[in-house]
Design a protein around this motif. Structure first.
Motif, PDB file in Angstrom:
ATOM      1  N   ILE A 146      46.898  37.965  43.165  1.00  0.00           N
ATOM      2  CA  ILE A 146      46.008  39.244  42.806  1.00  0.00           C
ATOM      3  C   ILE A 146      46.500  40.859  43.067  1.00  0.00           C
ATOM      4  CG2 ILE A 146      43.874  39.957  43.822  1.00  0.00           C
ATOM      5  CD1 ILE A 146      43.526  37.931  45.101  1.00  0.00           C
ATOM      6  N   GLY A 180      45.063  44.192  40.159  1.00  0.00           N
ATOM      7  CA  GLY A 180      44.166  44.717  39.330  1.00  0.00           C
ATOM      8  C   GLY A 180      42.617  44.224  39.290  1.00  0.00           C
ATOM      9  N   GLY A 181      42.079  43.385  39.839  1.00  0.00           N
ATOM     10  CA  GLY A 181      41.057  42.427  39.887  1.00  0.00           C
ATOM     11  C   GLY A 181      41.226  41.273  39.199  1.00  0.00           C
ATOM     12  N   LYS A 182      42.276  41.350  38.704  1.00  0.00           N
ATOM     13  CA  LYS A 182      43.040  39.699  38.386  1.00  0.00           C
ATOM     14  C   LYS A 182      43.733  38.342  39.645  1.00  0.00           C
ATOM     15  CE  LYS A 182      41.412  40.928  34.343  1.00  0.00           C
ATOM     16  NZ  LYS A 182      40.570  42.508  34.130  1.00  0.00           N
ATOM     17  N   TYR A 205      45.651  35.639  39.228  1.00  0.00           N
ATOM     18  CA  TYR A 205      47.539  34.927  38.353  1.00  0.00           C
ATOM     19  C   TYR A 205      47.448  33.628  38.890  1.00  0.00           C
ATOM     20  CZ  TYR A 205      46.794  39.680  36.029  1.00  0.00           C
ATOM     21  OH  TYR A 205      46.774  40.759  35.129  1.00  0.00           O
ATOM     22  N   CYS A 232      44.420  33.014  34.134  1.00  0.00           N
ATOM     23  CA  CYS A 232      44.625  34.561  34.380  1.00  0.00           C
ATOM     24  C   CYS A 232      43.472  34.468  34.658  1.00  0.00           C
ATOM     25  CB  CYS A 232      45.073  35.948  33.292  1.00  0.00           C
ATOM     26  SG  CYS A 232      44.653  37.807  34.111  1.00  0.00           S
ATOM     27  N   TYR A 233      42.630  34.938  36.029  1.00  0.00           N
ATOM     28  CA  TYR A 233      41.300  34.535  35.769  1.00  0.00           C
ATOM     29  C   TYR A 233      40.190  36.394  36.424  1.00  0.00           C
ATOM     30  CZ  TYR A 233      41.843  30.157  36.101  1.00  0.00           C
ATOM     31  OH  TYR A 233      42.317  28.610  35.852  1.00  0.00           O
ATOM     32  N   ASP A 234      39.868  36.970  36.002  1.00  0.00           N
ATOM     33  CA  ASP A 234      38.584  38.313  35.978  1.00  0.00           C
ATOM     34  C   ASP A 234      38.188  37.730  37.532  1.00  0.00           C
ATOM     35  OD1 ASP A 234      36.920  40.415  36.246  1.00  0.00           O
ATOM     36  OD2 ASP A 234      37.185  40.961  35.034  1.00  0.00           O
ATOM     37  N   ILE A 235      38.516  38.174  38.766  1.00  0.00           N
ATOM     38  CA  ILE A 235      38.174  38.249  39.990  1.00  0.00           C
ATOM     39  C   ILE A 235      37.077  39.516  40.251  1.00  0.00           C
ATOM     40  CG2 ILE A 235      39.645  36.388  40.625  1.00  0.00           C
ATOM     41  CD1 ILE A 235      40.672  38.340  42.807  1.00  0.00           C
ATOM     42  N   SER A 236      37.246  40.727  39.449  1.00  0.00           N
ATOM     43  CA  SER A 236      36.896  42.201  39.760  1.00  0.00           C
ATOM     44  C   SER A 236      35.636  42.136  40.334  1.00  0.00           C
ATOM     45  CB  SER A 236      37.388  43.197  38.785  1.00  0.00           C
ATOM     46  OG  SER A 236      36.633  42.740  37.300  1.00  0.00           O
ATOM     47  N   GLY A 237      34.868  41.385  39.708  1.00  0.00           N
ATOM     48  CA  GLY A 237      32.514  40.918  39.680  1.00  0.00           C
ATOM     49  C   GLY A 237      32.005  40.854  40.849  1.00  0.00           C
TER      50      GLY A 237
END
Length: 187
Positions: free
Chosen positions: A167, A169-171, A173, A182-187
């Motif tokens: 993990i 930067g909010g991603k 891997y 790569c998944y955006d997990i920042s939300g």
């Protein structure tokens, strides 16, 4: 595989050493926290906590076979360790005492773990299931899951999804042979 040691970053000199019953492959990264060093390995080796005192004296705090982490790693969150232990399943272990806090063997198979923002990101090496679990000594509290797809066709028939979740930067891997996800997990 028979010793755990501390070396000086400045000149490479040996600072301390302690016996360690590692076998075959000692892969998990040691955890260093608050003057203590925790090591674990699979193949029945178990885990050990050392306190590094004045004069770099290494004193054994405990040595048991509760956490037997083969290669998926262990993370420390607060005063608790989380990881997969061969024969036990997913395990929460008290860092300072070595005692089991909880274990879960039915909800997810053997695999790797990382942690961010109080959540464990666990990967089942057999199925490619990625599971989000609250990092809590109160028990396995799953918040979501998905299957890593598509999976590699290049893997050996005996191979698994042997990647460690990363993990940054909010991603999130993940890698499976030639595939990188790569998944955006920042939300």
């Amino acid at each position: 595989e028979k010793k755990v040691s501390g070396v000086s970053a400045a000149d490479g000199s040996l600072l301390w050493t302690a016996d360690w019953p590692g076998r075959t492959a000692v892969i998990p990264t040691p955890i260093v926290h608050d003057g203590y060093v925790y090591v674990t390995a699979g193949y029945g080796a178990g885990c050990k906590l050392l306190k590094i005192g004045p004069g770099n004296k290494a004193e054994e705090v405990y040595n048991n076979r509760l956490m037997k982490n083969h290669h998926g790693g262990v993370v420390l969150v607060g005063e608790h360790l989380y990881g997969y232990s061969d024969g036990v399943g997913w395990l929460c272990q008290d860092f300072k005492t070595g005692e089991e806090v909880w274990s879960e063997r039915k909800k997810l198979g053997k695999g790797a773990v990382t942690c961010a923002d109080g959540m464990l990101y666990c990967l089942d090496e057999g199925t490619g299931a990625v599971v989000l679990v609250e990092a809590s000594p109160k028990g396995w509290n799953e918040k979501g899951r998905f299957i890593l797809e598509p999976q590699s066709k290049n893997r050996s028939s005996r191979g698994k999804v042997w990647t460690h979740p990363v993990i940054s930067g909010g991603k999130l891997y993940l890698r499976d042979q030639e595939n990188l996800y790569c998944y955006d997990i920042s939300g």
